[in-house]
Write a protein that holds these residues in place. Sequence first.
Motif, short mmCIF file in Angstrom:
data_model
loop_
_atom_site.label_atom_id
_atom_site.label_comp_id
_atom_site.label_asym_id
_atom_site.label_seq_id
_atom_site.Cartn_x
_atom_site.Cartn_y
_atom_site.Cartn_z
N ALA A 427 0.84 -1.21 0.00
CA ALA A 427 0.00 0.00 0.00
C ALA A 427 0.87 1.25 0.00
O ALA A 427 0.59 2.22 -0.72
N ALA A 428 1.95 1.26 0.78
CA ALA A 428 2.80 2.44 0.87
C ALA A 428 3.48 2.75 -0.46
O ALA A 428 3.47 3.89 -0.93
N ILE A 429 4.06 1.74 -1.10
CA ILE A 429 4.82 2.02 -2.33
C ILE A 429 3.89 2.36 -3.50
O ILE A 429 4.19 3.25 -4.31
N LEU A 430 2.72 1.71 -3.57
CA LEU A 430 1.80 2.01 -4.66
C LEU A 430 1.17 3.40 -4.47
O LEU A 430 1.03 4.17 -5.43
N ALA A 431 0.81 3.72 -3.23
CA ALA A 431 0.24 5.05 -2.98
C ALA A 431 1.27 6.13 -3.23
O ALA A 431 0.95 7.20 -3.78
N GLY A 432 2.51 5.89 -2.85
CA GLY A 432 3.57 6.86 -3.12
C GLY A 432 3.77 7.09 -4.60
O GLY A 432 3.94 8.23 -5.06
N ALA A 433 3.75 6.02 -5.38
CA ALA A 433 3.90 6.15 -6.83
C ALA A 433 2.72 6.93 -7.42
O ALA A 433 2.90 7.79 -8.29
N VAL A 612 -5.53 7.78 -1.49
CA VAL A 612 -6.22 8.02 -0.22
C VAL A 612 -6.88 6.74 0.27
O VAL A 612 -6.89 6.45 1.47
N THR A 613 -7.43 5.94 -0.63
CA THR A 613 -8.06 4.69 -0.20
C THR A 613 -7.05 3.71 0.37
O THR A 613 -7.39 2.86 1.18
N ALA A 614 -5.79 3.85 -0.04
CA ALA A 614 -4.77 2.91 0.42
C ALA A 614 -4.08 3.35 1.69
O ALA A 614 -3.84 2.52 2.59
N VAL A 615 -3.75 4.63 1.82
CA VAL A 615 -2.96 5.08 2.97
C VAL A 615 -3.53 6.31 3.66
O VAL A 615 -2.88 6.89 4.53
N GLY A 616 -4.72 6.74 3.29
CA GLY A 616 -5.24 7.96 3.89
C GLY A 616 -4.66 9.20 3.23
O GLY A 616 -4.18 9.15 2.10
N VAL A 617 -4.69 10.31 3.94
CA VAL A 617 -4.25 11.59 3.38
C VAL A 617 -2.76 11.79 3.65
O VAL A 617 -2.35 11.93 4.80
N VAL A 618 -1.97 11.83 2.60
CA VAL A 618 -0.52 12.01 2.70
C VAL A 618 -0.14 13.22 1.85
O VAL A 618 -0.51 13.31 0.68
N GLY A 619 0.57 14.16 2.44
CA GLY A 619 0.99 15.35 1.72
C GLY A 619 2.46 15.31 1.34
O GLY A 619 3.22 14.44 1.76
N PHE A 620 2.86 16.27 0.51
CA PHE A 620 4.24 16.56 0.13
C PHE A 620 4.83 15.59 -0.90
O PHE A 620 5.78 15.95 -1.58
N VAL A 621 4.31 14.36 -1.00
CA VAL A 621 4.91 13.42 -1.96
C VAL A 621 4.75 13.95 -3.38
O VAL A 621 5.69 13.88 -4.19
N GLY A 622 3.57 14.48 -3.70
CA GLY A 622 3.35 15.01 -5.04
C GLY A 622 4.16 16.24 -5.34
O GLY A 622 4.27 16.65 -6.50
#
Length: 692
Positions: A427-433, A612-622
């Motif tokens: 989930a982490a690596i796919l959401a990050g990508a 968001v469905t995988a890891v919730g709300v994550v900022g700054f990666v984009g």
Amino acid sequence: MTRTASEPAVAVAEAGSRSRALGGGAAIALTAVALALVAAWHLSQGTSGVGAGELLQVLTGGGTDDARNVLWGSRLPRLAAGVAVGVALGVAGVLMQTLARNPLASPDTLGVTAGSYLAVTAVAAFGIAVPLWASGLLAFAGGLAAAGIVLGLAGGAGTSSTRLVLAGSALALAFQALTSALLILFQEETKGLLAWGSGSLAQLNLDAALRALPLIAVAVAAALLLSHRLDVFSLGDDLAKSLGVPLGSTRVSGILLAVALSATAVTLAGPIGFVGLCAPVLARLLARWVPALERHAFRLPAAGLIGAVLVLGADAVLRAVLGAAAAVSVPTGVATTLAGAIVLVVLARGLRGGSTQAARVRAAARSARRFWITLAVLSAALVAVVILGALAGNTMLRTGDLALWLQGTAPPPIALALDERAPRVLAAILAGAALALAGGITQSISRNPLADPGLLGITGGAGLGAVLVVTGGLAGTVGITVAATVGSLLAFALVYGLSWRGGLSADRLVLIGIGGSAGATALTTFFLLRADPWNTPAIYTWLSGTTYGRSFAQVLPVLIVLAVAVPLVLAARREVDLIALDEDTPRALGVRLERTRLGLLALAAVLAAASVTAVGVVGFVGLLAPHAARALVGARTARFLPTAAVLGAVLVGVADAVGRTVIAPAQLPAGLMVALLGAPYFVWLLWRTRDA
């Protein structure tokens, strides 16, 4: 006695000055009357059932003991806190907007509120017992540090609206990440600060307000003494210098007063958002009909009174709509933030310019050989991160354990641990990508190197949609996926539609996106605080970006979206490269500009929603990954977007692994770790481009 020729002119000028003064005084008097009416309405509301008539009897010397206790123990403390906070934030907003010469400056957009909130939370988290005056000093120090950092990063006074708001938003995100980490790690010590952190007027008695009011009165009086300097200061440095105004001392004195007022408001009622933006804007709008309000001697008190009307009015409307009992759990700051977001959008809509500026981040040309070498190294790093994520955690495993698990022969404790970790790592690596890819598309299409899905409201809309489903009892994987996708697409459609004004301006798009994101955050907080209290910590952690408890079913949507999105983006690489140049080139070469831009931004919205469905709300990666990718392999879409996707996967994967191990057995959400890692990079980026 003879009269000189200049005497009639002097008489006319004096008459005009008296007329303006009367107009300004009348405007302030009318505002005070409006405040009195709102205050009367506010006093009549409450959970006790004591009506306005009974309270009036108390005020005239009669009334029952119950009515007297309600008035002095609940209604008046809440009213006094609202007036004090509103006046403080309204005056602070005028000072900040004048000194920054920027209509979007406020305690929120300069990060002052977030800095003060962090200081107060840190004191509570570490169990430091301090008196109220010491808490005020700590809040003042945190707010002052935030204001100094933001103004320095944005390029000082007079910087562009977009850079100022972006710098403040970035620093606020970093401070909020630190604050959230403290709230999660020290839940017992910081109990009650979550609701207070959105701005609450609830008071135990009048003591806190009575201690704050003299400080606010002194600060407002000092600001009024600066009013003539501020009038001249707003005309520009050169003219102010020629008229003898000391720029340095005026700026320092004004900023110190603004931060002191903001810190006092935070100490009293928590961070009530956007009042410092709205009140000065409304005072400036009134100046169209009452020119005297152009003078700070009148604008400062008018903005303070308007701020008090806004705070009390928002609190009263909230209780009128929800009912007094239900409104207890909803902070006043939620309503003011929502109103402030609307004001920010309206102001941004007024920005001129239909075409965007070219991106100011320069990327040197890189060879194809460098691209392939970089991609190979990053791919190897991604494999290492996957292995690290599988082995790291509360119990450290070995590579042999991983091999046994892959063969299906691992002992039950090891198999259980890896069964739980594997979907989290995936989930982490796919959401990050997905987030990195969405950020790269957004930056290229909007031609704004500081844009990302979070700053454009996309992730905020996705988070709001998901929280609506979770709090509604439909927390299944399909429900969250659909709601997050719909929320992000609706938020994107709203931001894009409001940004369109004969063309798409990068500044307008980002500012409206920030307003939309703030509005979505306010609504998310509203539904979060009205949810089942037992679910609040879990939902709050999810909103901070977490992989906890993830299953392969929740990872599958991200995988599918990536599988569809990557070929589509690579197939449109020529169009993306052309749109990133300017408005005219793609049209001259036959690209259907608006149709293509809309389709690509919609794809970015879907990617953000899937993450968001995988890891919730994550900022700054984009924001981080595309910039780092351009620096490594150049700005060509076919090279930097795949590189950004791998970088994003590595970043979130590392953040997840570190968050699960650094304070084990406790865990920090991956989103907080990414914000803590990403904020310094964004600070460096703003510093690097401050003279652009």
